[in-house]
Scaffold this motif. Structure first.
Motif, PDB file in Angstrom:
ATOM      1  N   ARG A  22     -35.644  -4.783  60.932  1.00  0.00           N
ATOM      2  CA  ARG A  22     -36.692  -5.358  60.079  1.00  0.00           C
ATOM      3  C   ARG A  22     -37.321  -6.579  60.744  1.00  0.00           C
ATOM      4  NH1 ARG A  22     -35.215  -8.322  54.558  1.00  0.00           N
ATOM      5  NH2 ARG A  22     -34.766  -9.908  56.126  1.00  0.00           N
ATOM      6  N   THR A  26     -32.328   2.744  55.338  1.00  0.00           N
ATOM      7  CA  THR A  26     -33.192   1.571  55.417  1.00  0.00           C
ATOM      8  C   THR A  26     -33.103   0.973  56.812  1.00  0.00           C
ATOM      9  OG1 THR A  26     -31.416   0.115  54.653  1.00  0.00           O
ATOM     10  CG2 THR A  26     -32.859   1.071  52.967  1.00  0.00           C
ATOM     11  N   LEU A  27     -33.992   0.051  57.075  1.00  0.00           N
ATOM     12  CA  LEU A  27     -33.941  -0.678  58.340  1.00  0.00           C
ATOM     13  C   LEU A  27     -32.776  -1.657  58.316  1.00  0.00           C
ATOM     14  CD1 LEU A  27     -37.721  -1.580  58.777  1.00  0.00           C
ATOM     15  CD2 LEU A  27     -36.493   0.290  59.904  1.00  0.00           C
ATOM     16  N   THR A  83     -39.273   0.319  54.911  1.00  0.00           N
ATOM     17  CA  THR A  83     -38.610   1.177  55.887  1.00  0.00           C
ATOM     18  C   THR A  83     -39.573   2.079  56.637  1.00  0.00           C
ATOM     19  OG1 THR A  83     -36.545   1.160  54.618  1.00  0.00           O
ATOM     20  CG2 THR A  83     -36.882   3.001  56.153  1.00  0.00           C
ATOM     21  N   ARG A 104     -39.425   1.725  50.323  1.00  0.00           N
ATOM     22  CA  ARG A 104     -40.404   2.525  51.048  1.00  0.00           C
ATOM     23  C   ARG A 104     -41.799   2.281  50.468  1.00  0.00           C
ATOM     24  NH1 ARG A 104     -38.367   6.735  54.063  1.00  0.00           N
ATOM     25  NH2 ARG A 104     -40.351   7.817  53.854  1.00  0.00           N
TER      26      ARG A 104
END
Length: 650
Positions: A27, A21-22, A257, A167
């Motif tokens: 983000r 993930t970010l 993401t 996502r």
């Protein structure tokens, strides 16, 4: 590297990529990129955002003027035709002065999806606040499109509901991983569908944003139904949308993401210009949506004045940890059915009933004066979900004997339904008239050649390029493989039609149009919504629409097959015992089969299946009429035998 090691490496790579993930900093940076790219200027400086006058929007103005707190007034318009449903949407989007809220399960980037998206962006640019909420499993299919929409305008915001692994897009391997680790979360989908304009006019029902819901697909279209409601009930719809929009499961698209990485890597891409497969058709729809006289004649003049309107919805609380306690829509619909005295008229594309629903219908049938229960559903030839049909097929005896259902199964080539299907070039010949005796004949040689040339992807199994199954609506199992739930092959080609409408009429006094398929998924997993109107005129209009779908030109009747000359009681007992088994229901003969009406001097009108003269006016046409028996016929029987355990997730 041996085969096992290669497979393991692929699985591990997929797992790591799905879980990555970010970071919070990434983000925030992606969100800042989207924010900085959003234009702030608008194309109109008028207080009404240069809205187009609309006869449909005028219905709301009339309703609010005529309403009081004690006696609300609404105008309700049944949208049976796909073309009219799209026309109403485009016209309403252009009429918005302040706000548009759109909530849907599927938003596909085909002609109808691009057309609606273009109108949404035009509304944002002229000063209307536009909010779009899409379930993640069937959101717009290109990450670049989602990234472009993240920065398209300050008045446009897109959120995705319940994203797996944070996502926007889920691949097949990622889906498999989600099924292994997070089955309940994966299946908790936002099936609610709503278009709301200015908090005054709402459209809800079965339709998503995809060509086959608007009679625009060249091979397979849905017979569906929406309802436009103008008046105070729109405020309830607005409050429900706010719950979804502000729920923690609704994620801003730039925070996802895959979208965030796209923004970090290359900034906000330009919004792709609409590229229509049939541009003239799209242009005609745009022109018609600007024609107030046409919209009034085709749509607004047919709206029915009604009183109170109830918008029943589950809300995102259904997806809390306690599960089914939030299934308000299911409980409300069951309560309406239990209130019936004379007739329950039920239309559902997938006749797979939850255990509470089965018990309700069993109790209803055991009343001293049991109401008649008429069910309109899909045949195997028409359905887009053959696994669901297999479960329905397994329980035909129960539905007929224990619940007293009168079942009508929709034909794949109905001859009298409110649809405007345009036949593509090279279309096969018209099917023969009902009652001619040739409805199920094998196609002629020329038809076979045309079928091969057109490669009808839904009539010839294995041919053509199929739409990604992740864009289909029904059931989690459709993701198992690219061919898991294609429509079955038929004995002839043509533009096929499948039922998708979800409606209910009680005693021709209460009418319901919504998103609930009256199935276990609607009870336990999906969020659902429905409009309930207790008005005899509306209920009769809705009943008339459903009765048209079950007419002999459009549906087969399901009834008990003729009893064998000997040992009929033994056969019935053995088949009933086999049906009770969760697995290994291998009894080869089903209790019921399909019948076709044969009009004649002694049979001038169709009869219900329990009428004394039924067998003199109907002829059996087999368990799976129109289906080219082969692999799908075999797998239907396999799921009948082994698939009962799948019912809760279907």
């Amino acid at each position: 590297m041996n085969l096992f090691a290669r497979v393991l490496a692929i699985v591990l790579a997929t797992t790591l990529s799905a879980c990555a993930t970010l970071s919070p900093a990434q983000r925030d940076r992606a969100a800042a990129i989207a924010e900085a790219a959003r234009p702030t200027q608008v194309d109109c400086d008028r207080h009404d955002a240069c809205a187009q006058p609309s006869p449909l929007r005028e219905l709301a103005a009339r309703a609010f003027v005529e309403s009081s707190e004690a006696a609300p007034r609404h105008y309700a318009l049944i949208l049976d035709r796909g073309r009219d449903a799209l026309l109403a949407r485009i016209n309403l989007l252009r009429s918005a002065t302040t706000a548009i809220d759109l909530q849907t399960y599927i938003f596909y980037e085909d002609d109808s999806g691009q057309l609606v998206l273009d109108e949404l962006l035009a509304a944002a640019r002229r000063g209307v606040r536009v909010r779009v909420l899409i379930d993640q499993l069937a959101a717009l299919e290109h990450v670049d499109t989602l990234a472009a929409l993240a920065g398209v305008h300050r008045n446009f915001e897109l959120r995705v509901y319940n994203p797996m692994f944070n996502r926007a897009r889920t691949s097949y391997p990622q889906y498999a991983l989600a099924a292994a680790c997070c089955w309940r979360k994966l299946n908790q989908r936002m099936h609610t569908k709503l278009l709301l304009v200015d908090g005054a006019v709402g459209v809800t029902g079965g339709r998503n944003y995809q060509d086959d819901y608007y009679d625009w697909d060249p091979e397979y279209n849905f017979r569906d139904r929406d309802l436009l409601v103008a008046g105070p009930a729109a405020r309830t719809m607005e409050a429900d949308f706010e719950q979804f929009w502000n729920d923690g499961r609704s994620v801003r698209v730039e925070h996802l993401t895959d979208v965030g990485r796209r923004l970090l890597d290359a900034g906000v891409p330009p919004v792709p210009a609409p590229h229509f497969a049939r541009p003239r058709r799209a242009q005609t729809m745009r022109e018609e949506a600007s024609d107030a006289a046409l919209v009034r004649q085709r749509l607004a003049d047919h709206a029915l004045p009604v009183g109170a309107v109830d918008y029943v919805t589950d809300g995102p609380s259904k997806h809390a940890d306690d599960g089914g306690s939030g299934a308000l829509a299911s409980r409300s619909l069951r309560g309406l059915i239990e209130s019936a005295h004379e007739e329950v008229l039920l239309q559902t594309p997938y006749l797979v009933l939850s255990k509470p629903a089965q018990q309700m219908f069993r109790d209803l049938h055991q009343r001293e004066r049991a109401p008649r229960v008429v069910v309109s559903t899909n045949s195997l030839a028409a359905t887009d979900a053959f696994i669901a049909y297999a479960l329905s097929y397994k329980y035909k005896r129960r539905y007929l004997r224990e619940f007293g259902f009168h079942i009508y199964e929709f034909k794949p080539f109905p001859r009298d339904v409110p649809m405007d299907i345009e036949k593509p070039a090279g279309e096969l010949p018209e099917p023969p008239p009902v009652g001619s005796g040739n409805e199920h004949a094998a196609p002629v040689a020329g038809a076979k050649r045309a079928g091969r040339a057109r490669r009808d992807r839904r009539s010839v199994y294995g041919n053509g390029t199929y739409r990604a199954p992740l864009s289909r609506e029904y059931g989690a199992l459709r993701y198992g493989s690219s061919g898991a739930n294609r429509p079955v092959p038929l004995r002839r080609g043509g533009v096929r039609v499948g039922l998708h409408a979800k409606s209910l009429v009680i005693d021709e006094r209460v009418g319901v149009i919504g998103t609930h398929n009256f199935d276990p998924r609607g009870d336990d997993y999906n969020t659902e919504s429905a409009v309930v109107i207790a008005d005899p005129d509306f209920a009769r209009a809705l009943a008339q629409s459903i009765r048209r779908d079950i007419a002999p030109a459009n549906s087969w009747v399901i009834a008990r097959r003729d009893k064998p000359p000997v040992f009929s009681g033994l056969e019935y007992s053995l088949s009933k015992a086999s049906e009770q088994l969760p697995l290994f229901d291998l009894w080869p003969v089903r209790y019921a089969t399909s019948y076709e009406f044969v009009p004649g001097p002694a049979c001038p009108q169709p009869l219900p299946p329990n009428a004394p003269g039924f067998r003199a006016c109907y002829r059996p046409v087999g368990d799976f009429p129109e289906v080219r028996l082969g692999l799908k016929g075999l797998t239907t029987r396999i799921f009948t035998a082994f698939g009962a355990g799948l019912a809760p997730i279907l």
